[in-house]
Design an enzyme around this catalytic site. Structure first.
Site, mmCIF file in Angstrom:
data_model
loop_
_atom_site.group_PDB
_atom_site.id
_atom_site.type_symbol
_atom_site.label_atom_id
_atom_site.label_comp_id
_atom_site.label_asym_id
_atom_site.label_seq_id
_atom_site.Cartn_x
_atom_site.Cartn_y
_atom_site.Cartn_z
ATOM 1 N N GLU A 1 0.815 -1.219 0.000
ATOM 2 C CA GLU A 1 0.000 0.000 0.000
ATOM 3 C C GLU A 1 0.848 1.269 0.000
ATOM 4 O OE1 GLU A 1 -2.903 -0.039 -0.685
ATOM 5 O OE2 GLU A 1 -4.044 -1.644 0.263
ATOM 6 N N HIS B 1 -3.054 2.708 8.348
ATOM 7 C CA HIS B 1 -4.094 1.988 7.609
ATOM 8 C C HIS B 1 -4.368 0.679 8.320
ATOM 9 C CE1 HIS B 1 -6.259 -0.396 4.784
ATOM 10 N NE2 HIS B 1 -5.201 -1.079 4.375
ATOM 11 N N HIS C 1 -12.677 -2.826 2.479
ATOM 12 C CA HIS C 1 -11.247 -2.913 2.743
ATOM 13 C C HIS C 1 -10.905 -2.530 4.183
ATOM 14 C CE1 HIS C 1 -6.982 -2.158 0.906
ATOM 15 N NE2 HIS C 1 -6.901 -2.566 2.165
#
Length: 211
Positions: free
Chosen positions: A71, A89, A151
Site C-alpha cells: 500500500e 491503515h 477494505h
C-alpha cells in the site's frame, strides 16, 4: 525514538487493540523527502526497526532489505497532496463493516469533527494499485480519515501518535454507529449542531473565581 522504532511501537499497539489481523494493515511516517514504512508480509507485532524499509517520496527504495508495504503507493499519494507526516491503515472490524455497507460515515457524535466531519468511503479498487491510491486521495480531501470500500480505514496526522489516535477515534465512531443500528435509527448531527460545537470550542466558557 527513531521513525522505525515508532513504526514497531504503534504496529504492536494496532495488533493489541485488534485493529489489524495477520499481516494486514500498514503504517508510515515521513521526515523530509523520506518515508519509513512497514514492510510487506510481516505481522505488525513482529516488526523490528531494521525490518522497516525507507523510500523516497517518488517511491524508490532507499534503505532496507525487505520490500515496502504493497500500500506504499497509497501512502505516497496522500503525502503528495496533504501536509500529513504520518499515516495509519487498518482493517478494523467496525470500520470495515461501515466500509462494506455505506458510502460515508455520518456524524453521530461531535467528535467526528476531529476527523473533519463526515468520513467518506473511497470507491473500491484492488489493493496496492494506482486506482486505489487516487480514490483514497480524493476521499481524504480536507479530512483526517477515510474508509476504503470493502477494505478498511486510513487516517493521517502530524505525528504517528496523532494518526494512530485518529484511527482509534474512527473505529470508535464506526462502532457507535453500527451498534446504534441494532437499537434503532441513529440520530445524525446537523450542520447547525456541528457549527455550534465549533463555536463552543473556539469560545469556551469562563468561570469566576470565588473571592
Amino acid at each position: 525514538m527513531s521513525l522505525r522504532e515508532q513504526l514497531c511501537e504503534y504496529g504492536r499497539r494496532a495488533v493489541e487493540l485488534g485493529l489489524v489481523i495477520g499481516t494486514s494493515g500498514n503504517l508510515s511516517v515521513r521526515e523530509g523527502d523520506l518515508v519509513a514504512v512497514t514492510p510487506s508480509g510481516v505481522a505488525l507485532d513482529r516488526l523490528t526497526p531494521e525490518m522497516c524499509p525507507v523510500v523516497d517520496v517518488e517511491g524508490y527504495l532507499v534503505e532496507g532489505g525487505l520490500q515496502p508495504s504493497s500500500e506504499t503507493p497509497m501512502h505516497l499519494a496522500v503525502y503528495a497532496t496533504t501536509d500529513a507526516q504520518a499515516i495509519v491503515h487498518t482493517h478494523s472490524v467496525f470500520g470495515t463493516i461501515v466500509a462494506t455497507t455505506m458510502t460515508e460515515l455520518p456524524p453521530v457524535h461531535y467528535n467526528a469533527l476531529l476527523l473533519g466531519g463526515v468520513v467518506k468511503v473511497a470507491e473500491y479498487a484492488t489493493y496496492g494499485t494506482p486506482e486505489l491510491a487516487a480514490n483514497v486521495r480524493a476521499a481524504m480531501e480536507g479530512k483526517k480519515a477515510a474508509l476504503m470500500a470493502n477494505h478498511g480505514g486510513v487516517t493521517v496526522g502530524a505525528t504517528l501518535e496523532e494518526a494512530f489516535e485518529a484511527t482509534r477515534l474512527l473505529e470508535w465512531l464506526c462502532e457507535v454507529y453500527v451498534r446504534g443500528l441494532s437499537v434503532g435509527k441513529p440520530a445524525i448531527l446537523t450542520n447547525e449542531q456541528l457549527n455550534a460545537v465549533i463555536e463552543r470550542a473556539l469560545n469556551p466558557p469562563t468561570f469566576p473565581r470565588r473571592l
